[in-house]
Design an enzyme around this catalytic site. Structure first.
Site, PDB file in Angstrom:
ATOM      1  N   GLU A   1       0.835  -1.192   0.000  1.00  6.24           N
ATOM      2  CA  GLU A   1       0.000   0.000   0.000  1.00  6.24           C
ATOM      3  C   GLU A   1       0.877   1.253   0.000  1.00  6.24           C
ATOM      4  O   GLU A   1       1.666   1.446   0.926  1.00  6.24           O
ATOM      5  CB  GLU A   1      -0.908   0.047   1.227  1.00  6.24           C
ATOM      6  N   CYS A   2       0.749   2.075  -1.012  1.00  2.85           N
ATOM      7  CA  CYS A   2       1.435   3.365  -1.109  1.00  2.85           C
ATOM      8  C   CYS A   2       2.960   3.186  -0.989  1.00  2.85           C
ATOM      9  O   CYS A   2       3.614   2.862  -1.963  1.00  2.85           O
ATOM     10  CB  CYS A   2       0.891   4.343  -0.073  1.00  2.85           C
ATOM     11  N   GLY A   3       3.535   3.355   0.196  1.00  2.00           N
ATOM     12  CA  GLY A   3       4.968   3.108   0.353  1.00  2.00           C
ATOM     13  C   GLY A   3       5.332   1.693  -0.038  1.00  2.00           C
ATOM     14  O   GLY A   3       6.418   1.436  -0.581  1.00  2.00           O
TER      15      GLY A   3
ATOM     16  N   MET B   1       5.605   1.555  -3.718  1.00  2.00           N
ATOM     17  CA  MET B   1       6.867   2.169  -4.128  1.00  2.00           C
ATOM     18  C   MET B   1       8.021   1.180  -3.993  1.00  2.00           C
ATOM     19  O   MET B   1       8.895   1.097  -4.861  1.00  2.00           O
ATOM     20  CB  MET B   1       7.126   3.417  -3.300  1.00  2.00           C
TER      21      MET B   1
ATOM     22  N   THR C   1      -1.128  -0.794  -4.456  1.00  2.00           N
ATOM     23  CA  THR C   1      -2.090   0.302  -4.610  1.00  2.00           C
ATOM     24  C   THR C   1      -1.576   1.564  -3.941  1.00  2.00           C
ATOM     25  O   THR C   1      -0.769   1.510  -3.010  1.00  2.00           O
ATOM     26  CB  THR C   1      -3.452  -0.051  -3.969  1.00  2.00           C
TER      27      THR C   1
END
Length: 449
Positions: free
Chosen positions: A310-312, A315, A429
């Site tokens: 999720e997010c980080g 990445m 995501t």
């Protein structure tokens, strides 16, 4: 409920001060935060000594808010609002206060006002009817207010129907450093304990306790799925900090949770699934890139290990991460969008997902989101929806043949229309979702044994 007259009035410091004042009055405190926030709750936890609950009517609905409110420890619940009391299109401080029938104490920046503080509070009290909200503003906590004549002027200006709950003095030790996603985390920059004790002196804790009341009981919650003999590895370190307490609890109810710290040099532990939550990979990209966990994760993901980022986490699962440059954005000279300063360093990441991530000086998305699954995926069935939120300063450039798991019905996602980049059994995501969404139950249930 400690609600702000606006953002930036000192709600977080006021909340920490009230927690300390109530503790000094002899009561345990369970903190909570309205809105989808990870940072302010970390400061609550540092002061109260227990995780802060997340209360958001968009993420979990009014009944989910009531259930989450009652979990955890402590005898007195202190809830910090989000933005101003009535601000928020789909979830607001007012909607949470209404769901829980909480008395609202308005935090007003009193640094340059006296009678105006009373006028502000009275206006917020009366506005509830116009806003169609069943909330009661019961009084004022004056933020950044001095004593003596300043305090008397505020107190004497308040009408009888609004109580004065004290003030938070303007002490320099109460300031919390900020960066691009907000305040520093509580474990990084905790408020000095002695300063907090001093700030708590002018807070009228007993008067706050007098107006506290028991919220309505929630409807019975459906029992979670049965516990499974599986192991879920959850990243938890300087780069991966953003996990709701309810998510940890749900995973522990359903599986054995194994924590690991990639930026500290941990390899990926023996596991049946992986959860990489959000956080600050951009601040620790060099250590993250060098972590043996990323190489192992790439190998295991290619073998079909379920991985949710999720997010980080998204990445970290990408091909690369480019940090932001030192300079500010500058005009591009064409009258169009502003060009950005030179990028910083580029670091290889796990390379599981076909995307190159770049950090920017301005946020790229900030909103509650709703996603609809294009097909069955790790966190939702085909056609199912997930509600969450997004707040990030990065963008992801994806390859032309990239596959997405979700259409974005509200929010920005990865490219404005889609979110949930997927490869093998890996899903990344920009959206953060709450345990109430059922996403983590589906993750555990997806594990093949």
């Amino acid at each position: 409920m400690l609600a702000g007259a606006a953002s930036g009035v000192g709600k977080t410091v006021a909340t920490l001060t009230v927690i300390r004042a109530i503790e000094r009055a002899g009561h345990a405190v369970q903190p909570a935060k309205a809105g989808p926030d990870f940072i302010d709750p970390s400061h609550h936890a540092a002061v109260a000594g227990r995780p802060s609950r997340t209360l958001d009517t968009w993420l979990s609905g009014p009944e989910g808010v009531r259930r989450n409110y009652r979990r955890g420890g402590g005898g007195v619940r202190v809830v910090e609002g989000v933005m101003g009391l009535y601000d928020g299109e789909v979830s607001s401080t007012a909607s949470v206060a209404e769901a829980l029938s909480l008395p609202v104490v308005l935090v007003v920046d009193a640094s340059a006002g006296m009678e105006s503080v009373a006028a502000t509070a009275l206006g917020f009290r009366e506005y509830a009817d116009r806003a169609g909200r069943d909330v009661e503003v019961v009084g004022v906590l004056a933020s950044r207010a001095g004593g003596g004549r300043h305090e008397r002027g505020i107190r004497e200006a308040l009408p009888d129907e609004l109580a004065y709950f004290g003030r938070v003095p303007p002490l320099p030790g109460l300031e919390i450093p900020e960066r691009h996603l907000g305040l520093h985390m509580g474990e990084e920059s905790p408020v000095d304990g002695e300063t907090l004790d001093e700030a708590a002196e002018p807070v009228r804790a007993e008067r706050l306790l007098d107006v506290a009341r028991e919220p309505p009981r929630p409807a019975a919650e459906a029992a979670p799925g049965s516990s499974r003999d599986v192991r879920v590895a959850v990243a938890r370190d300087d780069a991966f900090r953003f996990v709701y307490p309810a998510t940890r609890e749900r995973l522990r109810e359903r599986a054995t949770v194994v924590a690991f710290a990639p930026t500290a040099g941990d390899d990926l532990p023996d596991c049946d699934a992986v959860y990489l939550p959000g956080g600050y990979p951009e601040l620790h990209a060099d250590r993250l890139s060098a972590s043996p966990a990323l190489a192992t994760l790439a190998d295991r993901a290619s073998e079909g290990l379920p991985v949710l980022g999720e997010c980080g986490g998204l990445m970290a699962l990408a091909e690369s991460l480019t940090t932001a440059g030192d300079g500010p954005d500058v005009p591009d000279g064409t009258g169009g969008e502003r060009a950005e300063a030179d990028a910083g360093e580029t670091y290889p990441m796990a390379g599981v997902l076909p995307a190159e991530v770049t950090m920017h000086d301005r946020y790229r998305a900030l909103d509650h989101v709703e996603l609809r699954a294009r097909h069955g995926t790790l966190t939702a069935g085909a056609g199912g929806t997930l509600r969450g939120h997004e707040f990030h300063y990065s963008s992801a450039a994806v390859e032309g043949d990239a596959r997405f798991a979700f259409d974005v019905e509200r929010g920005t996602g990865i490219d404005g229309d889609r979110d949930g980049l997927t490869e093998h059994r890996t899903l990344g995501t920009y959206a953060h979702v709450h345990a109430a969404s059922g996403a983590f139950d589906r993750l555990v249930d997806s594990i093949e044994t």
